[in-house]
Design an enzyme around this catalytic site. Sequence first.
Site, PDB file in Angstrom:
ATOM      1  N   ARG A   8     -22.063  51.670  10.268  1.00 21.24           N
ATOM      2  CA  ARG A   8     -22.370  53.091  10.400  1.00 21.24           C
ATOM      3  C   ARG A   8     -23.450  53.512   9.417  1.00 21.24           C
ATOM      4  O   ARG A   8     -24.262  54.383   9.698  1.00 21.24           O
ATOM      5  CB  ARG A   8     -21.114  53.929  10.110  1.00 21.24           C
TER       6      ARG A   8
ATOM      7  N   ASP B 152      -8.193  49.107  -2.106  1.00 22.43           N
ATOM      8  CA  ASP B 152      -9.032  50.066  -1.378  1.00 22.43           C
ATOM      9  C   ASP B 152      -8.973  51.485  -1.946  1.00 22.43           C
ATOM     10  O   ASP B 152      -9.584  51.760  -2.970  1.00 22.43           O
ATOM     11  CB  ASP B 152      -8.655  50.009   0.108  1.00 22.43           C
TER      12      ASP B 152
ATOM     13  N   GLU C 100     -12.450  49.476  11.299  1.00 22.64           N
ATOM     14  CA  GLU C 100     -11.222  50.017  10.711  1.00 22.64           C
ATOM     15  C   GLU C 100     -10.584  51.051  11.636  1.00 22.64           C
ATOM     16  O   GLU C 100      -9.372  51.197  11.667  1.00 22.64           O
ATOM     17  CB  GLU C 100     -11.561  50.651   9.356  1.00 22.64           C
TER      18      GLU C 100
ATOM     19  N   HIS D 159     -22.425  49.196   3.289  1.00 22.17           N
ATOM     20  CA  HIS D 159     -21.153  49.915   3.415  1.00 22.17           C
ATOM     21  C   HIS D 159     -20.444  49.643   4.732  1.00 22.17           C
ATOM     22  O   HIS D 159     -19.250  49.351   4.766  1.00 22.17           O
ATOM     23  CB  HIS D 159     -21.356  51.423   3.246  1.00 22.17           C
TER      24      HIS D 159
ATOM     25  N   HIS E  64     -12.116  51.170  -4.284  1.00 27.23           N
ATOM     26  CA  HIS E  64     -13.005  52.286  -4.610  1.00 27.23           C
ATOM     27  C   HIS E  64     -12.295  53.025  -5.744  1.00 27.23           C
ATOM     28  O   HIS E  64     -11.408  53.848  -5.508  1.00 27.23           O
ATOM     29  CB  HIS E  64     -13.193  53.214  -3.413  1.00 27.23           C
TER      30      HIS E  64
ATOM     31  N   HIS F 218     -10.927  44.557  -2.828  1.00 25.67           N
ATOM     32  CA  HIS F 218     -11.610  45.758  -2.309  1.00 25.67           C
ATOM     33  C   HIS F 218     -11.027  46.999  -2.957  1.00 25.67           C
ATOM     34  O   HIS F 218      -9.869  47.364  -2.718  1.00 25.67           O
ATOM     35  CB  HIS F 218     -11.442  45.826  -0.787  1.00 25.67           C
TER      36      HIS F 218
ATOM     37  N   HIS G  60     -11.110  45.140   6.391  1.00 22.54           N
ATOM     38  CA  HIS G  60     -10.215  45.686   7.432  1.00 22.54           C
ATOM     39  C   HIS G  60     -10.226  44.833   8.712  1.00 22.54           C
ATOM     40  O   HIS G  60      -9.250  44.191   9.018  1.00 22.54           O
ATOM     41  CB  HIS G  60     -10.501  47.160   7.756  1.00 22.54           C
TER      42      HIS G  60
ATOM     43  N   ARG H   7     -11.290  61.688   4.965  1.00 26.68           N
ATOM     44  CA  ARG H   7     -12.584  61.380   4.362  1.00 26.68           C
ATOM     45  C   ARG H   7     -13.269  62.640   3.851  1.00 26.68           C
ATOM     46  O   ARG H   7     -13.927  62.625   2.808  1.00 26.68           O
ATOM     47  CB  ARG H   7     -13.477  60.643   5.373  1.00 26.68           C
TER      48      ARG H   7
ATOM     49  N   GLN I  18     -11.249  56.812  -6.167  1.00 26.08           N
ATOM     50  CA  GLN I  18     -10.254  57.409  -5.277  1.00 26.08           C
ATOM     51  C   GLN I  18      -8.851  57.432  -5.896  1.00 26.08           C
ATOM     52  O   GLN I  18      -7.975  58.162  -5.427  1.00 26.08           O
ATOM     53  CB  GLN I  18     -10.258  56.697  -3.918  1.00 26.08           C
TER      54      GLN I  18
HETATM   55  C1  NGQ Z   1     -14.762  54.359   1.787  1.00 31.77           C
HETATM   56  N1  NGQ Z   1     -12.664  54.010   2.887  1.00 31.77           N
HETATM   57  O1  NGQ Z   1     -15.909  53.893   1.771  1.00 31.77           O
HETATM   58  O2  NGQ Z   1     -14.212  54.791   0.792  1.00 31.77           O
HETATM   59  C2  NGQ Z   1     -14.028  54.364   3.100  1.00 31.77           C
HETATM   60  C3  NGQ Z   1     -14.120  55.700   3.728  1.00 31.77           C
HETATM   61  C4  NGQ Z   1     -16.004  55.457   5.344  1.00 31.77           C
HETATM   62  C5  NGQ Z   1     -12.017  53.321   3.804  1.00 31.77           C
HETATM   63  N2  NGQ Z   1     -12.659  52.973   4.862  1.00 31.77           N
HETATM   64  C6  NGQ Z   1     -15.496  56.102   4.103  1.00 31.77           C
HETATM   65  N3  NGQ Z   1     -10.755  53.034   3.640  1.00 31.77           N
HETATM   66  O3  NGQ Z   1     -15.533  54.414   5.766  1.00 31.77           O
HETATM   67  O4  NGQ Z   1     -16.932  56.017   5.910  1.00 31.77           O
HETATM   68 ZN    ZN Z   2     -13.175  50.645   1.577  1.00 34.51          ZN
END
Ligand code: NGQ
Ligand code: ZN
Length: 452
Positions: free
Chosen positions: A209, A319, A234, A206, A57, A55, A268, A81, A60
Amino acid sequence: MTRLHFASALLPSGWANDVQVVITAGAIAEVTPGVAPAAGDERHTIALPGLASLHSHAFQRGMAGLAELRGDSTDTFWTWRETMYRFALAMTPDDVTAVATQLYVEMLEQGFTRVGEFHYLHHDRDGSHYSDIGEMAARIAQAAEASGIALTLLPSFYAHGSFGGAAPHGGQRRFICSVDQFAALMAASRKAIARLPGANIGIAPHSLRAVTPDELAEIIPLAEGGPVHIHAAEQVREVEDCLAWSERRPVQWLLEHVPLDRRWCLIHATHMTDEEVTAFAKTAAVAGLCPITEASLGDGIFPAREFLAAGGKFGVGTDSNVLVGVADELRQLEYGQRLKHRQRNVLSSGAGRSTGRTLFDHALAGGAQAMAQTTVGLTPGARADIVTLDSAHPSLVGRRGDAAIDGWIFAAGNGAIDCVWAGGHKVVETGRHRMRQIARERFNASVLRLVT
Ligand code: NGQ
Ligand code: ZN
């Protein structure tokens, strides 16, 4: 053809001495234990399989360490975020190539030979689509190719700002697709990885949500049988919002509504009831744990002891990529459990068993499953993804077998990894990736522009 000889190597059957490995066309062709080195064999001491960071991104990585300053209110995942979104909004495709390349170079230097790229930075800075909707996916593929890391591309479907189909907010505009647009994105992503050795593709709704149940049902066929990854549970607020929406907790909702088979990976899954832990562990799905990011973001501690006791499977991911390393993730996972339970060697598989070895075996198998790799490890048919340790490192001297893994994970810090082969190519030697310098220069140029 390449012939390697290891004094000691971790095979699927366990540690073996005097192992010759023959590599052809990027894959392991033969593994022969108990043979003396032959003339022409390249000799090393301790060999392990490379692991997957299941995992990531990638973008980042560019903001690593830049969100460690307390804001006006109490800092949480959600304020982080906002900072992350501001950074994401500034990046050009060239920035993504530069940042991802540097990240993948670091992953290889730290023992990861495959990356599961949970990719959602799809569109242009104003939210309009690039003329090729797969532009950013192609940048990820380009970075993987340059570095040599194997890519499991997981294009992410993102449509909403919160549960129940709420409208996305402005900071999310680069992520948003309709189902039809996502189908086009999947087709373009398949094209982007088509000629990349070792690459495969899945999908990443994703989170609950960002995706409605109807959309989830519509996009899963687009994976065409490939892996399905989703963020789940998470944050406590996410659990509360999910309960308000569905009267179900995120993991509970998934247990009830999707087939959590071998294709699925829940990223997570930090916040679960005992019932959820047991029920999830009994599915064939993998937990995608990202211990360093989970610590960095103040997520909470995954119930690893109970999950493993119930037969659960996990792999690890980097991540947010705030710090990148196999040893770092596995150590953080175990140390979280030690702090929580006030015990030592919590995740070891039993009396007399090495904790490092237990963690490593899980991460290898769970990572492989989540990346849809049927054959991994030092075995014929697997991609030749091999890591050697520096047996002269002060934390490894005199250690063989599981003690070498423990020395690497718990004591060595940087410098334990000597060489790394990715798809049969030796990309890291004496701890340095062959493109370390150029990758760093390009990354630094991009990040300088982004932060000043
Ligand atoms: C992400 N990161 O998609 O990069 C997420 C943050 C979210 C982590 N959850 C954004 N660690 O979950 O809405
Ligand atoms: Zn993530």
